[in-house]
Design a protein around this motif. Sequence first.
Motif, PDB file in Angstrom:
ATOM      1  N   SER A   1       2.572   2.323  -5.781  1.00  0.00           N
ATOM      2  CA  SER A   1       1.213   2.501  -6.306  1.00  0.00           C
ATOM      3  C   SER A   1       0.923   1.435  -7.355  1.00  0.00           C
ATOM      4  CB  SER A   1       1.001   3.904  -6.863  1.00  0.00           C
ATOM      5  OG  SER A   1       2.098   4.279  -7.632  1.00  0.00           O
TER       6      SER A   1
ATOM      7  N   ILE B 278      -0.283  -1.462  -5.332  1.00  0.00           N
ATOM      8  CA  ILE B 278      -1.645  -1.239  -4.837  1.00  0.00           C
ATOM      9  C   ILE B 278      -2.658  -1.503  -5.960  1.00  0.00           C
ATOM     10  CG2 ILE B 278      -3.245   0.515  -3.978  1.00  0.00           C
ATOM     11  CD1 ILE B 278      -0.896   1.827  -2.551  1.00  0.00           C
TER      12      ILE B 278
ATOM     13  N   ASP C 231      -2.325  -3.298  -8.727  1.00  0.00           N
ATOM     14  CA  ASP C 231      -2.389  -4.707  -9.132  1.00  0.00           C
ATOM     15  C   ASP C 231      -3.106  -5.559  -8.103  1.00  0.00           C
ATOM     16  OD1 ASP C 231      -1.173  -4.131 -11.462  1.00  0.00           O
ATOM     17  OD2 ASP C 231       0.844  -4.682 -10.802  1.00  0.00           O
ATOM     18  N   THR C 232      -2.861  -5.258  -6.815  1.00  0.00           N
ATOM     19  CA  THR C 232      -3.515  -6.043  -5.771  1.00  0.00           C
ATOM     20  C   THR C 232      -5.025  -5.831  -5.816  1.00  0.00           C
ATOM     21  OG1 THR C 232      -1.562  -5.732  -4.420  1.00  0.00           O
ATOM     22  CG2 THR C 232      -3.525  -6.556  -3.311  1.00  0.00           C
ATOM     23  N   ILE C 233      -5.453  -4.589  -5.893  1.00  0.00           N
ATOM     24  CA  ILE C 233      -6.893  -4.331  -5.909  1.00  0.00           C
ATOM     25  C   ILE C 233      -7.533  -4.972  -7.126  1.00  0.00           C
ATOM     26  CG2 ILE C 233      -8.653  -2.531  -6.076  1.00  0.00           C
ATOM     27  CD1 ILE C 233      -6.810  -0.698  -4.537  1.00  0.00           C
TER      28      ILE C 233
ATOM     29  N   PHE D 122       5.045   9.622   1.606  1.00  0.00           N
ATOM     30  CA  PHE D 122       4.082   8.706   0.991  1.00  0.00           C
ATOM     31  C   PHE D 122       4.099   7.358   1.700  1.00  0.00           C
ATOM     32  CE2 PHE D 122       3.448   5.424  -2.347  1.00  0.00           C
ATOM     33  CZ  PHE D 122       2.118   5.667  -2.610  1.00  0.00           C
TER      34      PHE D 122
ATOM     35  N   LEU E 242       1.197   5.486   4.170  1.00  0.00           N
ATOM     36  CA  LEU E 242       0.669   4.140   3.919  1.00  0.00           C
ATOM     37  C   LEU E 242       0.865   3.234   5.117  1.00  0.00           C
ATOM     38  CD1 LEU E 242       1.507   3.059   0.284  1.00  0.00           C
ATOM     39  CD2 LEU E 242      -0.708   3.325   1.382  1.00  0.00           C
TER      40      LEU E 242
ATOM     41  N   VAL F 219      -6.868 -12.028   0.684  1.00  0.00           N
ATOM     42  CA  VAL F 219      -6.031 -11.308  -0.290  1.00  0.00           C
ATOM     43  C   VAL F 219      -4.980 -12.250  -0.852  1.00  0.00           C
ATOM     44  CG1 VAL F 219      -4.399  -9.425  -0.604  1.00  0.00           C
ATOM     45  CG2 VAL F 219      -6.449  -9.083   0.783  1.00  0.00           C
TER      46      VAL F 219
ATOM     47  N   LEU G 215      -4.600 -13.349  -4.719  1.00  0.00           N
ATOM     48  CA  LEU G 215      -3.358 -13.012  -5.421  1.00  0.00           C
ATOM     49  C   LEU G 215      -2.744 -14.277  -5.993  1.00  0.00           C
ATOM     50  CD1 LEU G 215      -1.641 -10.336  -3.155  1.00  0.00           C
ATOM     51  CD2 LEU G 215      -2.793 -10.011  -5.335  1.00  0.00           C
TER      52      LEU G 215
ATOM     53  N   PHE H 180      -2.519 -14.561  -9.931  1.00  0.00           N
ATOM     54  CA  PHE H 180      -1.173 -14.439 -10.477  1.00  0.00           C
ATOM     55  C   PHE H 180      -0.730 -15.745 -11.117  1.00  0.00           C
ATOM     56  CE2 PHE H 180      -0.447 -10.573  -7.746  1.00  0.00           C
ATOM     57  CZ  PHE H 180      -0.426  -9.722  -8.835  1.00  0.00           C
TER      58      PHE H 180
END
Lengths: 361, 248, 392
Positions: free
Chosen positions: A189, A192, A194-196, C21, C25, C360, C364, C368
Amino acid sequence: MTLATDFRPRHSRLYRLRRAYFASPLTGLVTLLSVAILAWLAWIVLDWTVLQATFDADANQAICAERAGACWSVIANRWRIILFGLYPLDEQWRAGVACAVVALVIVLSCLPLMWRFSRLALVWVLGTAVFYTLMRGGIFGLVPVNEQQWGGLPLTLFIFVATGILGMPLAIGLALMRRSELPVIARVSGWIIDTIRSLPLLAILFTCAIVLPFMLPGFLIGEKLYRVIFGAALFFAAYQAEIIRGGFQGIPRGQEEAAKALGLGYWQRMGKVVLPQAFRLALPATINQFVIAFMETSLVVVVGFMELLAASNTAFRTGEWRFAYIEVYVFISAIYFAFVFGLSRYGAWLEARMSAGQRKD
Amino acid sequence: MDLNTDAIAISDLHKYYGRFHALQGINLTIRKGEKVVVCGPSGSGKSTLIRCINQLEEHDAGDIRVFGTLLDDNVGSIDEIRREVGMVFQHFNLFPHMTVLENCTLAPTLVRKISRAEAEKTAMRFLEKVRIPDQAHKFPGQLSGGQQQRVAIARALCMQPHILLFDEPTSALDPEMIAEVLDVMVSLATEGMTMVCVTHEMGFARKVADRVIFMDKGEIVEEAPPEEFFSAPKNERSKLFLAQVLGH
Amino acid sequence: MDRASFWRSKTIRDGVLQAAFLAALIGLVLTAVLTARANLAAQGLTSGFDFLWKSTGWEMNFTLLHSERDDPYWYFLLLGLMNTLFMGTIGLAGASVIGLVVGLMRSGRNPAARLLGTLYIELFRNLPLIVQLFFWYALANALPNPRQAIEFAGAIISSRGIYVPGLTVTSGAVALAVAALLIGAALAIWIATARRFRRMERQRQRGAALMAFGLAALVAVIALVTGHDSTQPWTTFPAVDGLRVSGGFRIQPEFYCLAIAIMTYGGAYIGEIVRGGFKAVGRGQMEASRALGLSNWQVFTQVQMPLAFRAMLPILINQYVWLIKATTLGIAVGFSDFFMVIASSINHSGQTIEFISILVGGFLFINFSLAAILNRLNRAIALKGHQTGGAA
């Protein structure tokens, strides 16, 4: 105590004035420049908006052009489009009432009296339900109005409220997951969130509106409006989750330990001890996040919705009002400003009140 | 600036904070080489008084002369006096982004325009004097409170001032560190520095002060050599204060 | 083990929870990928990244390097990424300068300047960025057409854009020169502030910093000279030529409107951060430096600014990342940034999953690396040891 009778103030009023505004040549220059700019701005604004402006609702471009100021006639003629978009003319009272309901919900949530989870949830869910019924119609004898016909201020407010109402539980969930004791859940999570957070909201809205239908099985696609709201809520949640996490970090360790020692279970600990304190600590940042979320509703113009900004674009881009774009932008800017400024002042006031309360402790 | 006159001459000094009359007509003369201890209850105006001497606070009426130079609106006179008057603060106020050595060389190189090599030599000399030359390349945050205050004294000394002002230099320190700072102050006093100390360290006052000044409610209430002040205070307020501070 | 105790074992329950979980996903992602593939296949397209070498068939309206209709997708993506970085650099630099000025006005003692700063911040911070962008763009489009263009200081201002005098050199040479100047400036700042050079004599330190920048300037000049086409005159001036403007260097409305919007909006936010930074500087440090006889300017440069910068940097990092993301608003006015190239590519090629992952990945990477560089700087200049008695 002896009061000096021969007291002669070294600092006359003139001296103080000189000291504040003309202490050195540089500050003197800054003062003169600032005053000049302020006076110039004040004059321009006054001159354009009032002195030289045309207020006649029946005026047209030619009449407005005779005076150098604003042509407010455009607002008189186009306010329905700006405020309500393409919503059916006869039903626009419903949109107006719906806006008032949302305003009421927001004002109610600002009252400390309402700061119980149950009360807030009740107000928001009830408010959204009333809003939706009014806007969508189909029951109580209201003519149904499709979401595609929604526009202007009600659409802006709907996106905002729905983003909050979906995003907040999502944020709490993400924040709790990130601080989970289970390493896989905490780690994933975290990724998730950090990416968003590193993606632009616009890219998320675009993906939800245009790309997602290609990637979802048919029964999950749904109305475009709700996909976009989902995207906005996801983005809101990622930021808000970090704000709540900041709140968690401000809580002394002992609090949760004490709750554990008292034998409270996980949900009791979170619900009664940790979350209320975390929210209290995170309140100023949370209000700030809501302010930003409100401003960001205007981004949906890019994926083709008729919210306030897009509606005002159509208001002056069609027909004879092409010249009056500044007036239209000033008008909607005033609406955005009133809302955002009011909410952020409220946040600042709350922050000051809270830090004053902490000093007393 | 004339080094042969009185170091500090203050006459009828008034200072207001808004409507609060913080200094109510102070008259005070301090000779060159004299060591004066200023004491009094909190809020009596003692810090305000010494902060007026280097104009960290602006006074509202009265004259302050430092070595004959009158402190007035003239920016030049303030700069001149600040160069000659060093100050040590209650909370040290070292620059946290600079090493100890950089703290000590900053003002000499910028204000006195001494070369860095020269300034570093001087700085090391004073750091040795306050007994922490080995910490020269550390940052203030890495030192104990007592060490930080000794660096602050060395920093003030590096400007080679003629007067040193101390604003409660030991009251933010843990008890075990007070002695190391007082030792340094005593050795400075024996070398003839003109010192004005706001402090509650009565042992220090007894040992080095030429004169003790007792302030209350913005006025100088009593002024006497230490033996006299401690053994036979004349004023009721100083008696009460001494009883509270000395604990008998 | 009976059922009850099986579920009561903490280890097992934790393991099952985490596995569920993860499975949920992975299931979500797999569904998306498989559905997208099926949809692509229905349109006769294959998934994978082979299309990157196909030609695009459309044009970008703003590029830093030469481009044509049939350049491949990868080249367009690269140009888009360059545009985003270019716009980001200009936007961040401008916003920082505005923010510094406004923040200083707000923290100063001059009430007139404070009021002006407050007005600026409240106005620009409380209106959505995209509303401001649309406003600037509408204003730019309402400028007179080239025939009646405004001439101002050698520039021609029209609805088609702002034409400024320029040098006739290749864009590569300009890029090289700008890069050299930037590196030179960074080097000079480093020499002037880094601890490593703190013990040099001030004059020598200043000389070394100047020399570093001078060398960089020399490299820049050499780059410009070699990039110059010797058959043409050195400079080109814009001139109205019938219905259009010839010569000069065109700055498109899409470009400058977005730049202005980001600078003014970001400036308001950064102004508040700067004010917060100055507020965080302890009064004691300022008093100490004044008591040492430092002049106002020396107090500002030696104590106030370094301490304020350390206090504001962590918040500034988040703001910078936010502003970089704001360059995607280019799509609203038609500035071809990275995101707009991706959006057009999806429309033209239908390769959804691939472009979304590039999108994406790209953001990133940008965010970053920006955050990593600034965090490194933050660590390098962080105050050492425990801070006591800071804010008094």
